[in-house]
Write a protein that holds these residues in place. Structure first.
Motif: not given
Length: 285
Positions: A29-49
């Protein structure tokens, strides 16, 4: 690989970035004034886990539709309902909730109220609401840091100022507050500015703050959170002092706090390598 899909939940069509597969959901869940894009660095890690990672544009943001313009639509209970509906739509058997800034306030509420079972909770740079309520009453320094919340209560003027000159204030919110400004090059700032300039978007984003004040989100009892919880905190947060961490253990049974010196409020974007190392170690444990 990150792909984008549409998830229909709670009357909205949520734009959701997705990485990984399976029935273990990591909902970001992102914050202000962000978007889903703010998690771009964590998404591959989470998928790998082994997680199916979802990062939605939250209500009022980005590509999620519709975009309500009334303040009441952004009451905390309605934002919490969105999270529950997304979890239900995922069909996951296990859920880990990761959240930053405003998303973290929603996550704190979701976990405290036990709206759905959570395996783990990760909070980034937002204090527990009860701790923040105490600090804002007693700390002139924190009240000064939180000046923008009062400003956002004004009609139309905040929207006008935040979107002026191609949303220059949005760009400054990231680049100006960051310690490592190289993490926010023009292509990143352009994306957040473009989201803010969408019709009705800035009003929707600011209405989160208006609803919090109008409906007194802090005036409630907070049951203890039983979910194992990790807080990752950039110590150079210009909006939230370190004193807002003090006393969190009174509201969380199983708590770990990782503080990152020399990192701003935008912790998972500014220090993704350090944040990801902490995440991987804690999630594996």
């Amino acid at each position: 690989m990150i792909t984008t899909r549409t998830v229909e939940a709670n009357g909205f069509r949520f734009a959701v970035d997705e990485a990984g597969q399976g029935d273990r959901l990591a909902l970001c869940l992102h914050g202000f004034p962000e978007s889903r894009y703010s998690w771009r660095h964590q998404m591959p890690l989470l998928a790998g886990l082994g997680y199916r990672a979802w990062a939605p544009d939250l209500r009022g943001y980005g590509d999620t539709t519709p975009r309500p313009q009334d303040v009441a639509s952004y009451r905390i209970d309605r934002l919490v309902d969105d999270v529950a509906a997304l979890i239900d739509a995922s069909g996951a058997r296990e859920v880990t909730l990761l959240a930053h800034d405003w998303g973290a306030l929603v996550a704190w509420t979701f976990a405290a109220d036990r709206v759905r079972p959570l395996k783990q909770l990760v909070i980034m740079n937002v204090p527990h609401p009860a701790v923040f309520a105490r600090v804002i009453r007693t700390s002139p320094a924190q009240r000064k840091r939180s000046w923008y919340v009062a400003f956002f209560q004004l009609p139309w003027l905040p929207e006008r100022m935040m979107t002026a000159r191609r949303a220059q204030a949005i760009r400054r919110a990231f680049h100006g507050m960051a310690v490592d400004k190289s993490r926010f090059p023009d292509e990143v700032l352009d994306r957040y500015a473009a989201n803010a300039l969408r019709p009705g978007a800035m009003r929707a984003m600011i209405n989160w703050y208006r609803a919090a004040v109008r409906y007194r989100v802090q005036d409630r009892q907070w049951p203890a959170i039983e979910t194992p919880t990790l807080i990752v905190w950039g110590e150079e947060d210009a909006a939230l002092g370190l004193e807002t961490l003090e006393g969190t253990e009174a509201f969380v049974r199983d708590l770990r706090i990782e503080r990152l010196p020399g990192v701003s409020h935008w912790v998972q974007q500014e220090a993704p390598e350090r944040v990801n190392a902490i995440l991987e170690g804690w999630l594996r444990s």
